[in-house]
Scaffold this motif. Structure first.
Motif, mmCIF file in Angstrom:
data_model
loop_
_atom_site.group_PDB
_atom_site.id
_atom_site.type_symbol
_atom_site.label_atom_id
_atom_site.label_comp_id
_atom_site.label_asym_id
_atom_site.label_seq_id
_atom_site.Cartn_x
_atom_site.Cartn_y
_atom_site.Cartn_z
ATOM 1 N N THR A 65 0.853 -1.190 0.000
ATOM 2 C CA THR A 65 0.000 0.000 0.000
ATOM 3 C C THR A 65 0.884 1.233 0.000
ATOM 4 O OG1 THR A 65 -1.738 -1.127 1.246
ATOM 5 C CG2 THR A 65 -1.817 1.274 1.188
ATOM 6 N N LEU A 66 0.696 2.079 -0.992
ATOM 7 C CA LEU A 66 1.457 3.323 -1.111
ATOM 8 C C LEU A 66 0.476 4.486 -1.014
ATOM 9 C CD1 LEU A 66 4.109 4.864 -1.788
ATOM 10 C CD2 LEU A 66 3.485 4.645 -4.199
ATOM 11 N N MET A 67 0.715 5.418 -0.078
ATOM 12 C CA MET A 67 -0.197 6.546 0.157
ATOM 13 C C MET A 67 0.565 7.864 0.045
ATOM 14 S SD MET A 67 -2.268 4.969 3.421
ATOM 15 C CE MET A 67 -0.736 4.447 4.209
ATOM 16 N N SER A 68 -0.079 8.853 -0.614
ATOM 17 C CA SER A 68 0.528 10.173 -0.780
ATOM 18 C C SER A 68 -0.561 11.195 -1.069
ATOM 19 C CB SER A 68 1.547 10.163 -1.925
ATOM 20 O OG SER A 68 2.033 11.460 -2.188
ATOM 21 N N ASP A 69 -0.728 12.177 -0.183
ATOM 22 C CA ASP A 69 -1.663 13.291 -0.389
ATOM 23 C C ASP A 69 -3.066 12.821 -0.765
ATOM 24 O OD1 ASP A 69 0.323 15.167 0.153
ATOM 25 O OD2 ASP A 69 0.981 15.197 -1.942
ATOM 26 N N GLY A 70 -3.547 11.791 -0.119
ATOM 27 C CA GLY A 70 -4.886 11.299 -0.395
ATOM 28 C C GLY A 70 -4.955 10.291 -1.517
ATOM 29 N N ASP A 71 -3.872 10.086 -2.262
ATOM 30 C CA ASP A 71 -3.814 9.087 -3.324
ATOM 31 C C ASP A 71 -3.326 7.760 -2.737
ATOM 32 O OD1 ASP A 71 -4.484 11.173 -5.029
ATOM 33 O OD2 ASP A 71 -2.368 11.632 -5.415
ATOM 34 N N THR A 72 -3.855 6.650 -3.266
ATOM 35 C CA THR A 72 -3.533 5.339 -2.708
ATOM 36 C C THR A 72 -3.295 4.334 -3.834
ATOM 37 O OG1 THR A 72 -4.965 5.790 -0.808
ATOM 38 C CG2 THR A 72 -4.299 3.513 -1.154
ATOM 39 N N LEU A 73 -2.224 3.525 -3.667
ATOM 40 C CA LEU A 73 -1.955 2.410 -4.563
ATOM 41 C C LEU A 73 -1.877 1.137 -3.733
ATOM 42 C CD1 LEU A 73 -0.961 0.956 -7.168
ATOM 43 C CD2 LEU A 73 1.357 1.603 -6.472
#
Length: 694
Positions: free
Chosen positions: A82-90
């Motif tokens: 799980t990769l999270m950045s500024d409300g974006d998620t992968l």
């Protein structure tokens, strides 16, 4: 899916992980937490296992296992990634990145991009180089549901930033049902504006029949774009429209719009064209053009949709040049009028001004005295194919004096002389319509003068302890006198109403009120709002012969109508305006215009306008927007004529907004036409994709 979305998603998914694992200029420390951390010196490998948490550089990465290979410049995350950045998620099964050659790979990826609410799923997402990407067995939607209302899918998409993206075996789904199939797509990939098809629009009209409008948006260059429309009408034929926009240096800009159709009902080509341009040559010189042309008088009644367009009665075209000097402004303008009224067979008798040259002098103090000199001068060449033609030179110099005799009293006085010189020819014989006796020159001068006395009274009303709101009330009483010499002008040429100046010997007294509130705004900043504007005025004409359209003075009745102007804004959500004139002799209203508007900031609004001029016009216009039944949104507008005892036009719009799509149905009912349109939009991308299909 659109090219911009693919760029953004691919860039985030495949570039961002490299920054997390320490790519060159990402900057900032990276913190690694895990149940177990080991380092193998032989392979120069760091392994983190169990509840891996990597934080830094604006991102957080969670996984079951992570490997960092310093010598190979690679990083890999495995298991529940799980990769999270500024409300974006992968979320993915596996993520691999090489931050030296800028390549990487994501397996079984599921991405959410907050901006635009984009959802992307793919078996494999690969970054092949700095500007090259590949997505295998991917799907895209802006719907949040596990089973989205719509989505796009493609077996293989290859992207080269700054060039093109290609897709194979693309499908558009409604729910789980494939609706459209595209064996191969190609579309431009840029980070700026993008060319592409816009939302199709279909409908039905009494005059046009079944209609379908297909539009393509074309980005020509960073400073130019155009929209090309194909308008298919079952009763009238196929039309082609172009809207072209451009900007130039120094703020110069312009637009061009044209439409042409071969009208199968009338067996001829019909259309219109409009062009606007402003050329800023320098800080003191500019050129403007506003050209509007149409093939025939009935074109707008047959093809236009909007009020004010389908019922217009004339087209104005102009070309002007303006030069600013220190205290002077010189303007030259060519003004052409195309009269579209039904009772005129052609435009031969329409008066044209080709050209008008104006020189205006701003008030300038004379030799340190309290006197100021200004002037308004113009030269007009009047032309038409049939009827009186000629030239008029109009000169009007004015001297003005200002003074503050005492206290808060302000006074001014002015005097001038308006001289008009004519050269007229092709003058018809006098038929009792006050035409000049013959061709030739004519001269007339009129003295003008006036004065004004006013004062400004203000008071601020404070609340307890100086808290907001605070109310400021300004009261301005004024007495104004104006004089225009009364002379017989029947034998002057008559080109326009400037040739019949109404004599004036009138005093006007008025009282204006301004109430302004100072309120606490968002963030503690002060917010100012006009709460009330109220002006009451009346005139007394000593000559008892004045005539104009709004203020009536009959012989032996020197008092003008009482004029009331008001704007009331007690709340941000409500406003009321009034402009009315009351005849004191007959005790009735001469003219009135009243409007009220209310809105709640949540999409609900209503407004009404009532206009009345005695023995001239009386109509009521209403409009409403309703958002109380979300996701349904309703809009309504209508105009009712009390003279005709019928509706002039009614407009209805019903829109259903889903989380990721919407459909809009509109119906317009006019006296001579009824139109019905339907448009469909996909959330986040607007149309069905900016694509070119082969």
């Amino acid at each position: 899916m659109s090219n911009r979305q693919i760029i953004f998603i691919a860039t985030l998914l495949l570039s961002a992980p490299a920054a997390v694992f320490g790519q060159g200029d990402a900057g900032g420390p990276v913190y690694v937490e895990a149940d177990t951390l080991t380092h193998e010196a032989a392979q120069d490998r760091i392994e983190a296992t169990g509840n891996v948490r990597i934080r830094g550089r604006g991102m957080t990465l969670l996984s079951d296992r992570a490997l960092l290979f310093s010598e190979r410049n690679e990083a890999e995350a495995q298991g529940n990634v799980t990769l999270m950045s500024d409300g974006d998620t992968l979320r993915a099964d596996r993520l691999l990145i090489n931050y030296q050659d800028n390549t990487g790979e994501v397996e079984q990826g599921d991405a959410f991009i907050k901006k635009g609410n984009f959802h992307l799923r793919a078996t494999r997402m690969s970054k092949l180089g700095p500007d090259s990407y590949r997505i295998e067995k991917g799907s895209f939607t802006t719907c949040d549901a596990e089973r989205p209302s719509w989505k796009f899918s493609a077996s293989d998409v290859e992207i080269t930033l700054g060039e093109y993206a290609t897709g194979k075996h693309a499908l558009f789904y409604l729910s789980d049902v494939p609706v459209f199939y595209f064996p191969y797509l190609i579309f431009p990939v840029t980070k700026e504006r993008q060319s592409g098809f816009l939302t199709p629009r279909g409908g039905n009209s009494n005059k046009k029949g079944l209609t379908l409008n297909l539009a393509y948006y074309w980005v020509i260059s960073p400073s130019q774009d155009a929209t090309v429309n194909l308008d298919i009408q079952s009763k009238r034929g196929v039309g082609l429209g172009v809207d072209y926009r451009y900007i130039r240096k120094r703020g110069s800009e312009g637009t061009f719009r044209g439409f042409v159709i071969y009208d199968t009902e009338q067996q001829r080509f019909r259309g219109d064209m409009s062009q606007k341009h402003q050329e800023i040559v320098s800080d003191t010189f500019n050129i403007k053009s506003d050209i509007n042309l149409v093939t025939d008088r009935d074109f707008y009644r047959d093809f236009a949709e909007q009020t004010g367009v389908y019922n217009r009665n004339q087209l104005d075209s102009s070309l002007s040049l303006t030069k600013h000097f220190r205290r002077q402004v010189l303007t030259g303008e060519f003004h052409y009028v195309d009269d579209l009224r039904e009772d005129l067979p052609d435009n031969n008798k329409t008066l044209q001004k080709l050209p008008v040259i104006r020189l205006t002098g701003v008030r300038e103090r004379l030799f340190g005295t309290p006197l100021f000199f200004s002037h308004e001068s113009s030269f007009t060449n009047f032309y038409r194919r049939e009827g009186i033609k000629g030239q008029r030179l109009d000169l009007h110099p004015v001297l003005t004096a200002y003074a503050k005799p005492f206290g808060g009293l302000e006074a001014s006085a002015w005097a001038g002389y308006r001289l008009r010189l004519y050269n007229a020819f092709d003058v018809p014989a006098d038929d009792g319509n006050n035409l000049p006796e013959a061709d030739g020159s004519h001269v007339m001068g009129l003295a003008t003068a006036g004065g004004a006395v006013s004062s400004t009274l203000a008071r601020v009303y404070e609340t307890e302890h100086g808290a907001m709101p605070r109310i400021r009330h300004v009261l301005i009483p004024e007495v104004r006198y104006s004089f225009v010499q009364e002379r017989d002008q029947k034998k002057l040429p008559f080109f326009d109403f400037d040739d019949r100046l109404v004599g004036e010997n009138r005093v006007v007294y008025s009282l204006a009120n301004y109430v302004t509130g100072k309120f606490a705004g968002a963030g503690g900043d002060a917010e100012y709002r006009e709460l009330l504007y109220l002006k009451l005025s009346q005139g007394y004409d000593f000559s008892e012969t004045r005539r104009d359209l709004l203020t009536l003075v009959d012989a032996k009745r020197p008092f003008t109508d009482v004029m009331l102007e008001a704007r009331v804004n007690p709340l941000k959500q409500f406003s009321l305006s009034l402009d009315t004139r009351f005849n004191v002799y007959d005790a009735n209203v001469s003219t009135t215009a009243v409007s009220a508007d209310v809105k709640d900031g949540n999409g609900n609004a209503a407004g009404v306008i009532y206009r009345f001029a005695r023995d001239e016009v009386e109509y009521l216009e209403g409009r409403a927007s309703v958002a109380l039944l979300k996701p349904f949104y309703f809009n309504y507008a209508s105009r009712y004529s009390f003279d005709r005892e019928d509706f002039l036009e009614s407009f209805y719009s019903l829109e259903y907004r889903h989380q990721c799509w919407s459909i809009n149905v509109t119906y317009r009912d006019r006296v001579d036409n009824k139109e019905f349109f339907v448009s469909f939009n996909l959330g986040g991308i607007g149309s069905l994709g900016t694509v070119r299909v082969f």
